[in-house]
Scaffold this motif. Structure first.
Motif, PDB file in Angstrom:
ATOM      1  N   GLY A  41       0.805  -1.219   0.000  1.00 44.78           N
ATOM      2  CA  GLY A  41       0.000   0.000   0.000  1.00 44.78           C
ATOM      3  C   GLY A  41       0.836   1.266   0.000  1.00 44.78           C
ATOM      4  O   GLY A  41       0.485   2.246   0.663  1.00 44.78           O
ATOM      5  N   SER A  42       1.938   1.236  -0.718  1.00 47.25           N
ATOM      6  CA  SER A  42       2.816   2.399  -0.828  1.00 47.25           C
ATOM      7  C   SER A  42       3.377   2.430  -2.229  1.00 47.25           C
ATOM      8  O   SER A  42       3.603   1.372  -2.838  1.00 47.25           O
ATOM      9  CB  SER A  42       3.966   2.312   0.184  1.00 47.25           C
ATOM     10  N   THR A  43       3.618   3.635  -2.741  1.00 50.91           N
ATOM     11  CA  THR A  43       4.289   3.766  -4.035  1.00 50.91           C
ATOM     12  C   THR A  43       5.642   4.451  -3.863  1.00 50.91           C
ATOM     13  O   THR A  43       6.316   4.743  -4.862  1.00 50.91           O
ATOM     14  CB  THR A  43       3.423   4.594  -5.009  1.00 50.91           C
ATOM     15  N   ARG A  44       6.047   4.695  -2.641  1.00 53.18           N
ATOM     16  CA  ARG A  44       7.301   5.403  -2.366  1.00 53.18           C
ATOM     17  C   ARG A  44       8.488   4.593  -2.896  1.00 53.18           C
ATOM     18  O   ARG A  44       8.543   3.373  -2.711  1.00 53.18           O
ATOM     19  CB  ARG A  44       7.409   5.582  -0.847  1.00 53.18           C
ATOM     20  N   ALA A  45       9.436   5.276  -3.511  1.00 50.02           N
ATOM     21  CA  ALA A  45      10.567   4.575  -4.128  1.00 50.02           C
ATOM     22  C   ALA A  45      11.296   3.686  -3.118  1.00 50.02           C
ATOM     23  O   ALA A  45      11.595   2.530  -3.407  1.00 50.02           O
ATOM     24  CB  ALA A  45      11.531   5.586  -4.749  1.00 50.02           C
ATOM     25  N   GLN A  46      11.568   4.222  -1.945  1.00 56.10           N
ATOM     26  CA  GLN A  46      12.314   3.448  -0.948  1.00 56.10           C
ATOM     27  C   GLN A  46      11.375   2.790   0.067  1.00 56.10           C
ATOM     28  O   GLN A  46      11.785   2.495   1.196  1.00 56.10           O
ATOM     29  CB  GLN A  46      13.298   4.362  -0.203  1.00 56.10           C
ATOM     30  N   SER A  47      10.157   2.557  -0.316  1.00 55.07           N
ATOM     31  CA  SER A  47       9.145   2.027   0.608  1.00 55.07           C
ATOM     32  C   SER A  47       9.582   0.747   1.315  1.00 55.07           C
ATOM     33  O   SER A  47      10.014  -0.226   0.687  1.00 55.07           O
ATOM     34  CB  SER A  47       7.852   1.745  -0.179  1.00 55.07           C
ATOM     35  N   LEU A  48       9.420   0.769   2.619  1.00 58.54           N
ATOM     36  CA  LEU A  48       9.722  -0.418   3.419  1.00 58.54           C
ATOM     37  C   LEU A  48       8.715  -1.525   3.126  1.00 58.54           C
ATOM     38  O   LEU A  48       9.067  -2.713   3.114  1.00 58.54           O
ATOM     39  CB  LEU A  48       9.680  -0.040   4.904  1.00 58.54           C
TER      40      LEU A  48
ATOM     41  N   ALA B 292       5.125  -2.899   7.684  1.00 57.68           N
ATOM     42  CA  ALA B 292       6.478  -2.482   8.076  1.00 57.68           C
ATOM     43  C   ALA B 292       6.439  -1.003   8.409  1.00 57.68           C
ATOM     44  O   ALA B 292       5.781  -0.218   7.718  1.00 57.68           O
ATOM     45  CB  ALA B 292       7.462  -2.732   6.931  1.00 57.68           C
ATOM     46  N   SER B 293       7.121  -0.662   9.477  1.00 58.60           N
ATOM     47  CA  SER B 293       7.202   0.736   9.890  1.00 58.60           C
ATOM     48  C   SER B 293       8.529   0.958  10.607  1.00 58.60           C
ATOM     49  O   SER B 293       9.049   0.035  11.249  1.00 58.60           O
ATOM     50  CB  SER B 293       6.030   1.060  10.826  1.00 58.60           C
ATOM     51  N   PRO B 294       9.051   2.171  10.537  1.00 57.10           N
ATOM     52  CA  PRO B 294      10.248   2.469  11.336  1.00 57.10           C
ATOM     53  C   PRO B 294       9.945   2.396  12.828  1.00 57.10           C
ATOM     54  O   PRO B 294      10.849   2.222  13.638  1.00 57.10           O
ATOM     55  CB  PRO B 294      10.605   3.905  10.934  1.00 57.10           C
TER      56      PRO B 294
ATOM     57  N   PRO C 290       1.403  -0.179   4.900  1.00 57.24           N
ATOM     58  CA  PRO C 290       2.035   0.860   5.716  1.00 57.24           C
ATOM     59  C   PRO C 290       1.028   1.451   6.706  1.00 57.24           C
ATOM     60  O   PRO C 290      -0.186   1.318   6.497  1.00 57.24           O
ATOM     61  CB  PRO C 290       2.437   1.936   4.696  1.00 57.24           C
ATOM     62  N   GLU C 291       1.549   2.088   7.722  1.00 54.66           N
ATOM     63  CA  GLU C 291       0.658   2.714   8.721  1.00 54.66           C
ATOM     64  C   GLU C 291       0.798   4.231   8.672  1.00 54.66           C
ATOM     65  O   GLU C 291       1.882   4.767   8.849  1.00 54.66           O
ATOM     66  CB  GLU C 291       1.003   2.212  10.121  1.00 54.66           C
ATOM     67  N   TYR C 292      -0.335   4.884   8.417  1.00 53.79           N
ATOM     68  CA  TYR C 292      -0.413   6.342   8.505  1.00 53.79           C
ATOM     69  C   TYR C 292      -1.439   6.657   9.594  1.00 53.79           C
ATOM     70  O   TYR C 292      -2.608   6.252   9.500  1.00 53.79           O
ATOM     71  CB  TYR C 292      -0.906   6.951   7.186  1.00 53.79           C
ATOM     72  N   ASN C 293      -1.006   7.369  10.586  1.00 51.15           N
ATOM     73  CA  ASN C 293      -1.917   7.798  11.664  1.00 51.15           C
ATOM     74  C   ASN C 293      -2.741   6.638  12.210  1.00 51.15           C
ATOM     75  O   ASN C 293      -3.961   6.737  12.384  1.00 51.15           O
ATOM     76  CB  ASN C 293      -2.811   8.945  11.167  1.00 51.15           C
ATOM     77  N   GLY C 294      -2.062   5.564  12.478  1.00 44.42           N
ATOM     78  CA  GLY C 294      -2.704   4.430  13.125  1.00 44.42           C
ATOM     79  C   GLY C 294      -3.608   3.614  12.220  1.00 44.42           C
ATOM     80  O   GLY C 294      -4.346   2.745  12.703  1.00 44.42           O
TER      81      GLY C 294
END
Ligand SMILES: Cc1cc2nc3c(=O)[nH]c(=O)nc-3n(C[C@H](O)[C@H](O)[C@H](O)COP(=O)(O)O)c2cc1C
Length: 198
Positions: A12-19, A126-128, A82-86
């Motif tokens: 659920g992410s399109t970020r280039a360095q997405s975890l 996955a999250s930092p 990914p988790e955004y705001n819980g």
């Protein structure tokens, strides 16, 4: 039993360095090792606008239909959330909302649940952060159940994910690799049984 089960993997992410994209790649490799027929898709490759019923009334976008077809064709899924705001990301919600929206009058897709019903889904995140995006899974789970998916009891949230992968995108810790493997194998096991020929 799991051999050659079609397994769909996406994040659920399109970020280039997405975890979560990295985690999806690990899960896809594990699926291939287990003998599954893996389709690893990137949501970035789908031209899907923000859902709007007025827009939909003008015609369901071609890539939404492509996503419906892919969902329907795969009895087993791994979703890396990914988790955004819980919670899970708007990207993921938007894709799932479009894919679940009936296409009025369409012979195949007028049933909105058709791409989802009976799918065996394994959730990864996955999250930092320390919780590894676990709360995104707690929101994603009822959405998927609402769409009549079967959730694998095993799931895995990768905490401290910013330092969990090596330069080649492999998980550094064997214990993490085994947790992902356990989810993938359970999904393939369950899908193999649920979708076995009668
Ligand atoms: C708007 C926003 C909200 C976030 N909220 C959370 C959160 O609630 N919990 C968490 O663990 N990480 C949170 N994060 C950090 C994400 O976990 C981190 O950016 C992660 O790398 C996103 O996934 P990706 O690498 O697959 O793109 C948030 C990030 C953004 C941009």
């Amino acid at each position: 039993m799991s051999t050659s089960t079609p397994l769909l993997v996406f994040a659920g992410s399109t970020r280039a360095q997405s975890l979560n994209r990295q985690l999806a790649a690990v899960a896809a490799d594990i699926g291939r090792d287990a003998g599954a027929a893996v389709t690893h898709i990137e949501l970035a490759d789908f031209d899907i606008p923000l859902y709007n019923a007025d827009l939909e009334a003008q015609g369901t976008p071609r890539d939404v239909v492509r996503l419906k077809e892919l969902f329907f064709a795969h009895p087993a899924w791994i979703v890396c959330s990914p988790e955004y705001n819980g919670s899970y990301t708007a990207l993921l919600k938007n894709a799932l909302d479009w894919a679940s929206s009936p296409v009025a009058g369409h012979p195949e897709w007028q049933d909105g649940l058709k791409p989802f019903r009976g799918k065996v889904v394994g959730m990864l995140s996955a999250s930092p952060g320390a919780l590894g995006g676990l709360r995104s899974q707690s929101h994603l789970a009822p959405l998927l159940v609402n769409l009549e998916c079967w959730l694998a009891p095993k799931a895995f949230a990768l905490g401290g994910a910013a330092s969990a992968f090596d330069a080649n995108g492999q998980l550094v810790q064997a214990a993490h690799q085994e947790r992902v493997r356990a989810v993938v194998e359970q999904v393939l096991w369950a899908a193999g049984r649920l979708h076995a020929p009668a």
